[in-house]
Design an enzyme around this catalytic site. Structure first.
Site, short mmCIF file in Angstrom:
data_model
loop_
_atom_site.label_atom_id
_atom_site.label_comp_id
_atom_site.label_asym_id
_atom_site.label_seq_id
_atom_site.Cartn_x
_atom_site.Cartn_y
_atom_site.Cartn_z
N TYR A 85 -41.33 78.16 35.20
CA TYR A 85 -41.41 76.72 34.95
C TYR A 85 -40.46 75.96 35.88
CZ TYR A 85 -40.39 72.26 32.62
OH TYR A 85 -40.17 70.93 32.35
N GLU A 145 -34.07 71.72 34.36
CA GLU A 145 -34.31 73.16 34.48
C GLU A 145 -34.31 73.58 35.96
OE1 GLU A 145 -34.52 75.25 31.87
OE2 GLU A 145 -35.33 77.05 32.82
N SER A 154 -37.12 67.93 36.18
CA SER A 154 -36.39 68.52 35.06
C SER A 154 -35.03 69.11 35.46
CB SER A 154 -37.24 69.64 34.46
OG SER A 154 -36.47 70.46 33.63
#
Ligand code: NAP
Ligand code: GDD
Length: 320
Positions: A148, A126, A124
């Protein structure tokens, strides 16, 4: 003989689009689903009779090994995760168990059952978090800003490590945000498009949001699952950034979504501190050059088309 693929996370947004793509390519599709007291097959209801659903969980390695031994897929796509960033502060340990350690369980199950299986890991953007370069590409260092994000960094590196340690065909797709009418209602795009549809139909009057300044590189999920499949068709495994190369703020997202139905977003959006995050990712914008050059991937859907299609889809659902 038809190729056989196992999708972990088939009931999620991406899993449903990937299953459609693989069926179109003539694959036999196996989907792992976890036990739940209610049915979670809404996104795959239209193809449920064309896929084989098997029971298992990322938290349970034995279930993964048994599925691999019984169904003998040649490709495994790990899309399963606790994928909502905000929830990862409330459930950091579960997020780590699923989104980080879950990847090791899958890789280890592959090594145990059949090391020739090709593996895709859903990494990801992220992971870039507090970005160290703009735009972000495969060489940009990671600086995750949420439990996460930290878990995804682990999942990414364990994929690289199993590739290098055991010579697995294991690829990691570093995907930037991708959305669709099937997006979960808690993510900001769908929260806004669903809210706009409700306001248009007189079912609500406001949408409560957090940080309007956050910028994301938003693409269409249907385009992004094609990149996942392409990665596993390469002779060699590798890591790829998949993005549009454009960034937009949450404020712009509101503007486009409200404009689609002739409303002014400023009259309906309310800032609510409950939706602010303890640590924010301010700006994401990816450089997809490598995926375009090596995989021949390109995205078809642009940002306004994506958001407008989501608003229209939400209007349709609510009118039903
Ligand atoms: P999603 O809609 O939240 O789907 C997540 C899937 O994981 C669901 O099928 C869920 O099953 C399953 N799952 C959760 N915990 C599990 C467990 N313990 N065992 C087995 N399955 C479990 O996510 P998505 O948007 O499709 O994203 C797919 C993957 O890409 C995720 O790993 C996500 O972190 C990653 N990713 C997404 C984006 C994006 O913008 N969408 C960008 C980069 C990376 P239930 O239906 O039972 O809950
Ligand atoms: N969810 C949500 N709800 N986000 C809000 C809100 C709100 O009310 N108001 C503002 N935002 C901002 C968030 O603070 C964040 O900066 C941005 O909108 C996007 O939030 P999400 O849609 O929840 O997505 P995300 O970027 O945190 O995570 C998604 O993309 C990642 C890839 O970058 C998820 O799909 C992750 O699983 C994925 O890895």
């Amino acid at each position: 003989m038809a190729k056989k693929a196992l999708i972990l996370g088939i009931t999620g947004q991406d899993g449903s689009y990937l299953a459609e793509l693989l069926l179109d390519q003539g694959y036999e599709v196996i989907g792992m689903v976890r036990r739940s007291s209610t049915v979670t097959f809404e996104r795959i209801a239209h193809i449920q009779d064309r896929v084989t659903l098997v029971s298992g969980d990322l938290l349970d390695e034995v279930s993964l090994i048994n599925i691999l031994r019984e169904h003998k897929p040649s490709e495994v796509y790990n899309l399963a995760a606790q994928s909502f960033v905000q929830a990862s502060w409330a459930q950091p340990v579960l997020t780590g168990e699923t989104t980080a350690m879950g990847v090791t369980r899958v890789l280890d199950a592959i090594r145990t059952a059949d090391p020739d299986i090709r593996f895709y890991q859903a990494s990801s953007s992220e992971m870039f978090g507090k970005v160290q370069a703009v735009p972000q590409d495969e060489d940009t260092p990671f600086y995750p800003r949420s439990p996460y994000g930290v878990a995804k960094v682990y999942g990414h590196w364990i994929t690289v490590n199993y590739r290098e340690s055991y010579d697995l065909h294991a690829s990691s797709g570093i995907l930037f945000n991708h959305e669709s009418p099937r997006r979960g209602l808690e993510f900001v795009t769908r929260k806004v498009t669903n809210g706009v549809a409700k306001i248009k139909l007189g079912l609500a009057s406001e949408i409560r949001l957090g940080n309007l300044d956050a910028q994301r590189d938003w693409g269409f999920a249907g385009d992004y699952v094609r990149a996942m499949w392409l990665m596993l068709q390469q002779d060699l495994p590798d890591d790829f950034v998949v993005a549009t190369g454009e960034t937009h703020s949450v404020r712009e997202l509101c503007e486009v979504a409200f404009n689609a139905v002739g409303l002014n977003w400023e009259e309906h959006v309310v800032i609510d501190p409950a939706f602010m995050r303890p640590a924010e990712v301010d700006l994401l914008v990816g450089d997809p050059s490598k995926a375009e050059r090596v995989l021949g991937w390109h995205r078809d859907v642009d940002f306004p088309t994506l958001i407008e299609s989501m608003v229209l889809a939400d209007l349709k659902i609510l009118q039903k």
